[in-house]
Write an enzyme that holds these catalytic residues in place. Structure first.
Site, mmCIF file in Angstrom:
data_model
loop_
_atom_site.group_PDB
_atom_site.id
_atom_site.type_symbol
_atom_site.label_atom_id
_atom_site.label_comp_id
_atom_site.label_asym_id
_atom_site.label_seq_id
_atom_site.Cartn_x
_atom_site.Cartn_y
_atom_site.Cartn_z
ATOM 1 N N THR A 29 0.845 -1.188 0.000
ATOM 2 C CA THR A 29 0.000 0.000 0.000
ATOM 3 C C THR A 29 0.883 1.241 0.000
ATOM 4 O OG1 THR A 29 -0.155 -0.148 2.426
ATOM 5 C CG2 THR A 29 -1.951 -1.102 1.148
ATOM 6 N N ASP A 30 0.396 2.311 -0.622
ATOM 7 C CA ASP A 30 1.161 3.544 -0.747
ATOM 8 C C ASP A 30 1.133 4.346 0.553
ATOM 9 O OD1 ASP A 30 1.690 2.911 -3.384
ATOM 10 O OD2 ASP A 30 -0.050 4.000 -4.151
ATOM 11 N N ARG A 31 1.837 5.438 0.541
ATOM 12 C CA ARG A 31 1.910 6.309 1.716
ATOM 13 C C ARG A 31 0.518 6.794 2.115
ATOM 14 N NH1 ARG A 31 5.207 11.756 0.981
ATOM 15 N NH2 ARG A 31 3.559 12.009 -0.562
ATOM 16 N N VAL B 38 -2.076 5.105 2.955
ATOM 17 C CA VAL B 38 -3.173 4.170 2.657
ATOM 18 C C VAL B 38 -3.301 3.165 3.802
ATOM 19 C CG1 VAL B 38 -4.027 2.433 1.049
ATOM 20 C CG2 VAL B 38 -2.853 4.464 0.181
#
Length: 581
Positions: free
Chosen positions: A142-144, A146
């Site tokens: 997952t991205d920053r 998220v």
């Protein structure tokens, strides 16, 4: 010379272009042939180890922030303990973290989890400096910012202690929880054996409101619909929200203006209704948007949106701008702009963040200004709290209150069933296999990996009302997703509904034309859960006699729902209300 001989002589070989450059892998092989080519993992590992040794000898080897170093005495005293391949179920709120994936220099979810596993004794001290030694693999990155209500990592773990899960959680912050683990096959990989993933995105329903009819975008949409001979269709698609802005002005904006004192009210009215055309004041550090041939007029108007508020029969003011993805930002000037007041503050500048979409890339870094030596200004007063932060003027306070009034008007919006049905109709265009090169970064239209399968994309039938703001839950189920793909898909769907565009625009985005699609804020995105249907089905047919449970979150459903409400949903609602994300 025959064709085969010419082809052989001109074939690339190891020396570069032309003879002896070797095969160019995927460029010369078919996709199936390339996927069957075995990688030399031993040579790759040896090269990595040699590189690490060189860094240590040169003094460049820096200990990663997630690694724990132990003395040789501590390593000798620990001894060897049996390890088992397991699938660990966890959940987390991603705020304050630079994503899930472990990073040597940044705070990540995996970094904190790895340190907690070492501290609890689930990973031996000998393996405490490198997750690869424990075959540590995540299911979904997952991205920053998220979140994840359910994610899985696989690793070789020491499971002798029956209280190992509670000990792991003791070393984790409240926003990261480990629910449990299931023993798996020795070859189990959380990434390789995951069939699909379900993500959820929470979005305020006011994001589907149309632009103000007197704004630049509102007028441009009408002109485009008229040119396409689709004005009746455009008006029909915006019918259920056609009166929103007029009602909002009468209910919220006009009473606020009537309650101002005479002097401030006159200044605000001058800012609102000055008929002298002025150049719209841009944000500090903002540059004009460079128009290119590949940027269509419709995309430009969406990407440089300017919405307005004000009386419908008078001059409107800009409510806010929004930035184009992947480039410099700018605001298009409407037909008649507000003037700058005596205090040097324009209403358009104050209200530009009422609805603001994030940038695709970080702002352009500008060189620092040249510092002037202090001796050249001997009479200059030292900086104090009073001269650094001047008190706001009555006009500035009024403009800030007006901005809050506009936000409150939008939060009071409740989506119409017809509008909700249109949202679902637009989302249905994502299902199936499509080329999503416009919904990620660094992907060319002909790149085969840009094709992804979306199984379902649904909007919740009943919106959620939190703190007087209505939210809509969007859930997407797909095999795998590229970077920023879901956030860009949400943005495109909101644009189509909000701007009253025909749904055919969705199909055009799958073509080879490059479109600029901003990404929605990461705050509302969370990984609901990964699915391992094939692995669980094969496990049910397993006749080896080993007792292994299916991998999933069913037995932790109650704890997951409580965590999701407390650490994820409440965090999303709280941060959106605080920051107006």
């Amino acid at each position: 010379m025959g064709q085969s001989e010419a082809r052989r002589r001109n074939a690339p070989g190891p020396g570069g272009r032309g003879q002896g450059a070797g095969r160019r892998k995927r460029a010369d092989m078919g996709r199936s042939e390339w996927s069957r080519t075995a990688a030399d993992k031993r040579a790759r590992t040896e090269a990595t180890q040699e590189s690490n040794k060189r860094r240590k000898l040169d003094g460049e080897d820096k200990v990663p922030i997630y690694a724990t170093k132990f003395s040789q005495e501590e390593l000798d005293a620990e001894g060897r303990k049996p390890k088992k391949k397991v699938a660990v179920m966890l959940a987390y709120a991603g705020s304050g973290y630079k994503g899930m994936q472990i990073n040597n220099d940044e705070k990540t979810i995996e970094g904190d989890l790895f340190k907690a596993l070492v501290a609890a004794g689930a990973i031996s001290k000998a393996n405490a400096d490198d997750p690869k030694k424990s075959s540590f693999v995540r299911c979904a990155r997952t991205d920053r910012g998220v979140h994840a209500a359910g994610n899985i990592v696989s690793l070789k773990m020491i499971i002798e202690d029956k209280d190992i899960i509670s000990k792991i959680n003791e070393h984790l912050p409240p926003q990261i929880r480990v629910w449990g683990y299931e023993q798996a096959k020795g070859s189990f990989s959380a990434y390789q054996l995951c069939d699909s993933r379900i993500y959820e995105y929470l979005i305020p329903t006011y994001c589907f409101l149309p632009p103000h009819p007197e704004s630049f975008l509102g007028k441009e949409l009408v002109n485009l619909a008229r040119e396409a001979d689709d004005l009746a269709g455009y008006q029909d698609r915006q019918h259920e929200v056609s009166s929103f802005w007029k009602e909002a002005e009468e209910t919220h904006v006009k009473p606020f203006l009537d309650n101002l004192d005479t002097e401030t009210s006159a200044e605000v009215h001058r800012a609102l209704y000055d008929e002298q055309p002025k150049t719209l004041d841009m944000e500090p550090n903002m540059e004009p948007l460079e128009q290119t041939e590949e940027t269509s007029a419709e995309v430009r108007s969406v990407a440089t949106e300017v919405r307005t508020v004000g009386a419908a029969t008078k001059q409107s003011v800009t409510e806010g701008g929004f930035r184009s993805a992947g480039g410099p930002q700018a605001l298009d000037a409407p037909d008649s702009e507000p003037s700058r007041s005596e205090s040097g503050l324009s209403l358009s500048n104050e209200l530009h963040k009422v609805t603001q979409f994030p940038q695709e890339e970080p702002p352009i870094e500008r060189p620092p200004k040249e510092e002037i030596p202090k001796e050249e200004h001997p009479n200059e007063e030292p900086p104090t709290e009073s001269n650094q932060r001047p008190q706001p003027t009555p006009l500035e306070n009024a403009l800030k209150q007006l901005r809050s009034t506009i936000i409150a008007a939008k939060r009071a919006y409740r989506i119409h069933p017809t509008r909700l049905a249109r949202v679902q109709s637009v989302l249905n265009n994502y299902t199936g296999t499509h080329n999503f090169h416009n919904y990620t970064i660094a992907k060319l239209p002909r790149d085969p990996s840009a094709k992804r399968v979306i199984k379902t994309f649904t909007a919740g039938p009943a919106p959620i009302l939190i703190n007087n703001t209505e939210w809509l839950s969007l859930k997407v189920h797909g095999q795998s997703f590229m970077m920023h793909q879901i956030r860009k898909m949400v943005t495109m769907a909101a644009f189509i509904v909000r701007c009253g565009c025909p749904e055919e625009r969705m199909q055009e985005s799958y073509g080879h034309e490059k479109l600029t699609v901003p990404k929605a804020p990461s705050l509302g995105l969370l990984l609901a859960r990964p699915l391992f249907d094939t692995y669980n089905r094969d496990l049910a047919r397993d006749t080896s006699g080993l007792e292994r449970a299916e991998i999933g979150f069913e037995k932790y459903e109650k704890e997951v729902q409580e965590f999701k409400q407390r650490e994820i949903y409440e965090r999303i609602f709280r941060e959106e209300e605080r920051d107006d994300t």
